[in-house]
Scaffold this motif. Structure first.
Motif, PDB file in Angstrom:
ATOM      1  N   ARG A  13       0.854  -1.192   0.000  1.00 31.93           N
ATOM      2  CA  ARG A  13       0.000   0.000   0.000  1.00 31.93           C
ATOM      3  C   ARG A  13       0.888   1.240   0.000  1.00 31.93           C
ATOM      4  O   ARG A  13       2.063   1.168   0.392  1.00 31.93           O
ATOM      5  N   PRO A  14       0.342   2.376  -0.445  1.00 35.41           N
ATOM      6  CA  PRO A  14       1.125   3.612  -0.382  1.00 35.41           C
ATOM      7  C   PRO A  14       1.598   3.897   1.046  1.00 35.41           C
ATOM      8  O   PRO A  14       0.858   3.686   2.005  1.00 35.41           O
ATOM      9  N   TRP A  15       2.811   4.339   1.177  1.00 36.56           N
ATOM     10  CA  TRP A  15       3.481   4.677   2.428  1.00 36.56           C
ATOM     11  C   TRP A  15       3.751   3.456   3.294  1.00 36.56           C
ATOM     12  O   TRP A  15       4.069   3.585   4.470  1.00 36.56           O
ATOM     13  N   THR A  33       5.919   4.633  -2.035  1.00 40.23           N
ATOM     14  CA  THR A  33       4.603   5.222  -2.266  1.00 40.23           C
ATOM     15  C   THR A  33       4.452   5.687  -3.696  1.00 40.23           C
ATOM     16  O   THR A  33       5.435   5.952  -4.397  1.00 40.23           O
ATOM     17  N   ASP A  34       3.214   5.795  -4.106  1.00 39.41           N
ATOM     18  CA  ASP A  34       2.863   6.418  -5.371  1.00 39.41           C
ATOM     19  C   ASP A  34       1.664   7.347  -5.165  1.00 39.41           C
ATOM     20  O   ASP A  34       1.030   7.791  -6.111  1.00 39.41           O
ATOM     21  N   GLN A  35       1.369   7.629  -3.900  1.00 36.90           N
ATOM     22  CA  GLN A  35       0.237   8.483  -3.538  1.00 36.90           C
ATOM     23  C   GLN A  35       0.682   9.506  -2.491  1.00 36.90           C
ATOM     24  O   GLN A  35       1.589   9.242  -1.717  1.00 36.90           O
ATOM     25  N   PRO A  36       0.008  10.675  -2.442  1.00 37.03           N
ATOM     26  CA  PRO A  36       0.346  11.672  -1.421  1.00 37.03           C
ATOM     27  C   PRO A  36       0.095  11.150  -0.019  1.00 37.03           C
ATOM     28  O   PRO A  36      -0.714  10.243   0.188  1.00 37.03           O
ATOM     29  N   TYR A  37       0.785  11.738   0.947  1.00 33.86           N
ATOM     30  CA  TYR A  37       0.535  11.437   2.354  1.00 33.86           C
ATOM     31  C   TYR A  37      -0.610  12.343   2.793  1.00 33.86           C
ATOM     32  O   TYR A  37      -1.605  12.462   2.082  1.00 33.86           O
ATOM     33  N   ARG A  38      -0.503  12.988   3.920  1.00 30.34           N
ATOM     34  CA  ARG A  38      -1.500  13.954   4.390  1.00 30.34           C
ATOM     35  C   ARG A  38      -0.751  15.057   5.126  1.00 30.34           C
ATOM     36  O   ARG A  38       0.358  14.852   5.614  1.00 30.34           O
ATOM     37  N   HIS A  87       4.026  14.729  -1.838  1.00 29.96           N
ATOM     38  CA  HIS A  87       3.283  14.270  -3.011  1.00 29.96           C
ATOM     39  C   HIS A  87       4.280  13.653  -3.985  1.00 29.96           C
ATOM     40  O   HIS A  87       4.987  14.386  -4.696  1.00 29.96           O
ATOM     41  N   GLU A  91       6.202   6.798  -8.709  1.00 34.86           N
ATOM     42  CA  GLU A  91       6.681   6.002  -7.579  1.00 34.86           C
ATOM     43  C   GLU A  91       7.890   6.668  -6.932  1.00 34.86           C
ATOM     44  O   GLU A  91       8.705   7.272  -7.621  1.00 34.86           O
TER      45      GLU A  91
END
Length: 103
Positions: A13-15, A33-38, A87, A91
């Motif tokens: 999963r991302p992160w 990751t391939d997705q932003p964090y928060r 962001h 990847e």
């Protein structure tokens, strides 16, 4: 002793992370990751090193949002209280050094 080939690391999963070491309360983790964090503020200091890929790091200083692109080999240091969000641009593999249990 460990040898980690960071470019080969992926997560489910991302992160997702591989825990590398915990040195007297300082955690070192490899993230994929391939997705932003928060948006978040860490419980202390954070060192964020891009090992593979590119990451747009957004951060706020005195309420003003800034952005910079981190290339492979670049390091972002978040001092205590620095609000930030990563962001990835595609990847990315990131080495994070921070207080164990930090956000």
């Amino acid at each position: 002793m460990k040898i980690i080939r960071s470019r080969r690391f992926t997560a489910e999963r991302p992160w997702g992370a591989l825990d590398i070491a915990n040195m007297r309360g300082i955690a070192t983790r490899l993230h994929w990751t391939d997705q932003p964090y928060r948006w978040h503020i860490n419980d202390g200091e954070e060192v964020f090193a891009v090992l593979d890929g590119r990451v747009e790091m957004r951060y706020r200083e005195s309420g003003v949002e800034h952005s910079t692109v981190l290339e492979t080999g670049d390091v972002f240091y978040a001092s205590p209280g620095t609000e930030h969000v990563a962001h990835p641009l595609g990847e990315a593999r990131i080495l994070v050094v921070e207080s164990a249990g930090s956000v």
